[in-house]
Design a protein around this motif. Structure first.
Motif, PDB file in Angstrom:
ATOM      1  N   ASP A 205       0.831  -1.208   0.000  1.00 53.60           N
ATOM      2  CA  ASP A 205       0.000   0.000   0.000  1.00 53.60           C
ATOM      3  C   ASP A 205       0.866   1.260   0.000  1.00 53.60           C
ATOM      4  N   PHE A 206       0.196   2.416   0.077  1.00 55.54           N
ATOM      5  CA  PHE A 206       0.891   3.699  -0.054  1.00 55.54           C
ATOM      6  C   PHE A 206       1.827   3.966   1.121  1.00 55.54           C
ATOM      7  N   GLN A 207       1.602   3.254   2.238  1.00 50.48           N
ATOM      8  CA  GLN A 207       2.434   3.432   3.432  1.00 50.48           C
ATOM      9  C   GLN A 207       3.500   2.340   3.526  1.00 50.48           C
ATOM     10  N   ASN A 208       3.748   1.644   2.401  1.00 53.14           N
ATOM     11  CA  ASN A 208       4.778   0.589   2.316  1.00 53.14           C
ATOM     12  C   ASN A 208       4.446  -0.663   3.126  1.00 53.14           C
ATOM     13  N   ASN A 209       3.164  -0.886   3.429  1.00 52.33           N
ATOM     14  CA  ASN A 209       2.805  -2.143   4.094  1.00 52.33           C
ATOM     15  C   ASN A 209       2.522  -3.187   3.020  1.00 52.33           C
ATOM     16  N   ILE A 210       3.102  -4.382   3.194  1.00 53.18           N
ATOM     17  CA  ILE A 210       2.791  -5.466   2.264  1.00 53.18           C
ATOM     18  C   ILE A 210       1.404  -6.009   2.628  1.00 53.18           C
ATOM     19  N   ILE A 211       0.477  -5.964   1.675  1.00 48.00           N
ATOM     20  CA  ILE A 211      -0.896  -6.414   1.916  1.00 48.00           C
ATOM     21  C   ILE A 211      -1.006  -7.917   1.694  1.00 48.00           C
ATOM     22  N   LYS A 212      -0.317  -8.373   0.646  1.00 50.70           N
ATOM     23  CA  LYS A 212      -0.415  -9.793   0.325  1.00 50.70           C
ATOM     24  C   LYS A 212       0.809 -10.226  -0.474  1.00 50.70           C
ATOM     25  N   ILE A 213       1.326 -11.401  -0.172  1.00 51.42           N
ATOM     26  CA  ILE A 213       2.376 -11.979  -1.019  1.00 51.42           C
ATOM     27  C   ILE A 213       1.991 -13.424  -1.320  1.00 51.42           C
ATOM     28  N   THR A 214       2.024 -13.772  -2.604  1.00 54.16           N
ATOM     29  CA  THR A 214       1.839 -15.166  -2.997  1.00 54.16           C
ATOM     30  C   THR A 214       3.205 -15.668  -3.454  1.00 54.16           C
ATOM     31  N   GLU A 215       3.725 -16.657  -2.740  1.00 52.82           N
ATOM     32  CA  GLU A 215       5.048 -17.171  -3.102  1.00 52.82           C
ATOM     33  C   GLU A 215       4.911 -18.472  -3.883  1.00 52.82           C
ATOM     34  N   ASN A 216       5.910 -18.726  -4.719  1.00 54.92           N
ATOM     35  CA  ASN A 216       6.041 -20.000  -5.442  1.00 54.92           C
ATOM     36  C   ASN A 216       4.820 -20.359  -6.291  1.00 54.92           C
ATOM     37  N   HIS A 217       4.246 -19.357  -6.962  1.00 50.54           N
ATOM     38  CA  HIS A 217       3.158 -19.663  -7.893  1.00 50.54           C
ATOM     39  C   HIS A 217       3.768 -20.383  -9.094  1.00 50.54           C
ATOM     40  N   PRO A 218       3.214 -21.554  -9.474  1.00 49.54           N
ATOM     41  CA  PRO A 218       3.837 -22.324 -10.561  1.00 49.54           C
ATOM     42  C   PRO A 218       3.929 -21.526 -11.867  1.00 49.54           C
ATOM     43  N   TYR A 219       5.073 -21.575 -12.505  1.00 49.15           N
ATOM     44  CA  TYR A 219       5.296 -20.865 -13.764  1.00 49.15           C
ATOM     45  C   TYR A 219       6.609 -21.369 -14.348  1.00 49.15           C
ATOM     46  N   GLU A 220       6.662 -21.529 -15.678  1.00 49.76           N
ATOM     47  CA  GLU A 220       7.918 -21.913 -16.320  1.00 49.76           C
ATOM     48  C   GLU A 220       8.387 -20.746 -17.169  1.00 49.76           C
ATOM     49  N   LEU A 221       9.528 -20.184 -16.819  1.00 53.79           N
ATOM     50  CA  LEU A 221      10.076 -19.091 -17.631  1.00 53.79           C
ATOM     51  C   LEU A 221      10.835 -19.684 -18.812  1.00 53.79           C
ATOM     52  N   SER A 222      10.307 -19.466 -20.017  1.00 57.50           N
ATOM     53  CA  SER A 222      11.080 -19.820 -21.209  1.00 57.50           C
ATOM     54  C   SER A 222      10.930 -18.668 -22.186  1.00 57.50           C
ATOM     55  N   ASN A 223      11.872 -18.562 -23.083  1.00 57.70           N
ATOM     56  CA  ASN A 223      11.924 -17.361 -23.908  1.00 57.70           C
ATOM     57  C   ASN A 223      11.013 -17.480 -25.126  1.00 57.70           C
ATOM     58  N   ASP A 224       9.710 -17.620 -24.890  1.00 57.39           N
ATOM     59  CA  ASP A 224       8.777 -17.705 -26.026  1.00 57.39           C
ATOM     60  C   ASP A 224       7.465 -16.995 -25.679  1.00 57.39           C
ATOM     61  N   LYS A 225       6.612 -16.849 -26.699  1.00 55.98           N
ATOM     62  CA  LYS A 225       5.390 -16.070 -26.551  1.00 55.98           C
ATOM     63  C   LYS A 225       4.434 -16.717 -25.548  1.00 55.98           C
ATOM     64  N   ALA A 226       4.376 -18.062 -25.566  1.00 57.36           N
ATOM     65  CA  ALA A 226       3.449 -18.754 -24.661  1.00 57.36           C
ATOM     66  C   ALA A 226       3.796 -18.431 -23.199  1.00 57.36           C
TER      67      ALA A 226
END
Ligand code: ZN
Length: 406
Positions: free
Chosen positions: A109-130
């Protein structure tokens, strides 16, 4: 009619009284973001301005919904001054930390409080459009589920590894297959301003401002993940270099080997002292018949995250190879210590989760390779914010850029 803070910020004024007032507002917002409950006399002293001038600016910021009156200070008599702080819900900043096999997403938020963090959301980083489309979809879904009106999200920061020009929004290591800057392409998809940043630098910023750094002014943050990155703080300022490419620690040509690095060259530090080097060494040892608890668990892939878990569960092969990586890293850190004479080197990124299995071989190599008078100035510590550091840094950097404050 008086323009609001954001209207003034986006109007491009660069001289005159309005410009001077805008800069005072930025200074006040910046001060309030570091100090929660502040009185007008405090601000007047800090900014060297008259009390009536500060009162006027504070009234404008209250009218804009960015500052609020938090009531009277408690004191033992006399006139009690009001205390002011940022209005936490006046705007939010989204931070996305893109890793190789997952994403971390968070909102501040505007006062630098973290409201929510989602860690380790599944995702594969590869260098393509998909992979790029998937990234946009995940961010959109995350926004859709937030209990915050979309228009209150002022900007999105995205951390990517490799060469990122934060000023132009171009990424040269990932998703560089369109003419427009990557930041524009994602912004067009999501409909909220997007800013790119190099992942290691965003992590470093999070750790410098909200993590283990206290009064140190010259600090190096090492992002020890599949690749190796570095964030540099000199005299309390983040150092970018000309195009934002400073800190390519992993590509120091330290080895005389024939291993081709991800950058296309041979012998880079990353080829023997990084997460992907660790994975390659681990696979080779298994092929050579070395036993490991990780190998016995059927179906558990040999990826960095699993090797780290194995080391923490006392797997001898994992511990030995982490130590080998650590001693190579220590040699490279000696070079950094001799060049920068830093007060603190922070070990961050996934590999740092192995703690002393990595830190002790690093210390021993530093003792061996760096100049003793120089290295006695430098403390080596593990990141305090761990996996969350990138998201926190990303939110803060977007805030700084949108409000043009530091
Ligand atoms: Zn390289």
């Amino acid at each position: 009619m008086r323009k609001s803070f954001f209207e003034e910020l986006n109007s491009g004024i660069d001289s005159g009284v309005a410009y001077k007032n805008l800069n005072l507002k930025k200074s006040i917002i910046s001060f309030l973001s570091r100090n929660k409950n502040v009185t007008i006399p405090d601000l007047s002293k800090e900014l060297n301005l008259s009390v009536p001038k500060v009162t006027n600016i504070i009234n404008d910021l209250i009218e804009d919904g960015l500052v609020r009156d938090n009531g009277k200070i408690t004191s033992n008599g006399g006139r009690r001054p009001s205390i002011y702080g940022l209005e936490p819900e006046s705007g939010f900043f989204l931070g996305i930390d893109v890793k190789k096999n997952y994403l971390n997403l968070g909102i501040m938020d505007f006062q630098n409080n973290i409201i929510k963090i989602t860690e380790n959301h599944p995702y594969e980083l590869s260098n393509d459009k998909a992979s790029l489309d998937e990234l946009c979809t995940i961010i959109s879904r995350f926004i859709g589920k937030l209990p915050i009106p979309r228009e209150k999200i002022l900007g999105i920061g995205i951390n990517l590894s490799g060469r990122v020009n934060y000023a132009t929004g171009y990424s040269y290591s990932f998703f560089n297959f369109q003419e427009d800057p990557l930041s524009k392409i994602i912004e067009n998809y999501i409909g909220i301003p997007v800013y790119l940043e190099n992942d290691s630098r965003a992590m470093a910023y999070g750790e410098f401002t909200h993590g283990i750094v206290k009064d140190e002014k010259n600090v190096l943050f090492l992002n020890l993940d599949y690749g190796l990155g570095m964030g540099i703080m000199i005299d309390q300022e983040i150092y970018y270099g000309k195009s934002g490419f400073a800190g390519e620690f992993g590509h120091i040509p330290l080895f005389d080997n024939d291993i081709i690095c991800n950058c296309g060259k041979k012998g880079c530090l990353e080829t023997e002292a990084s997460g992907w080097a660790l994975v390659e060494m681990f696979k080779k040892e298994i092929q050579n018949g070395t036993t490991t608890a990780l190998d016995n668990e059927a179906g558990t892939p040999i990826i960095l995250e699993n090797i780290i878990k194995a080391a923490l569960n006392d797997d001898v092969l994992a511990i030995e190879l982490v130590a080998k990586v650590g001693s190579h890293l220590g040699k490279a850190i000696s070079i950094l210590i001799n060049i920068f004479n830093p007060e603190l080197v922070i070990l961050g990124g996934a590999l740092a989760e192995t703690g002393d299995y990595l830190r002790l071989p690093i210390l021993s190599a530093i003792n061996k390779y760096s100049l003793s008078r120089v290295n006695s100035d430098t403390a080596i510590k593990i990141s305090k914010l761990g996996n969350k550091v990138g998201v926190i840094g990303s939110c803060l950097l977007v805030r700084n850029r949108l409000l043009s404050i530091s």
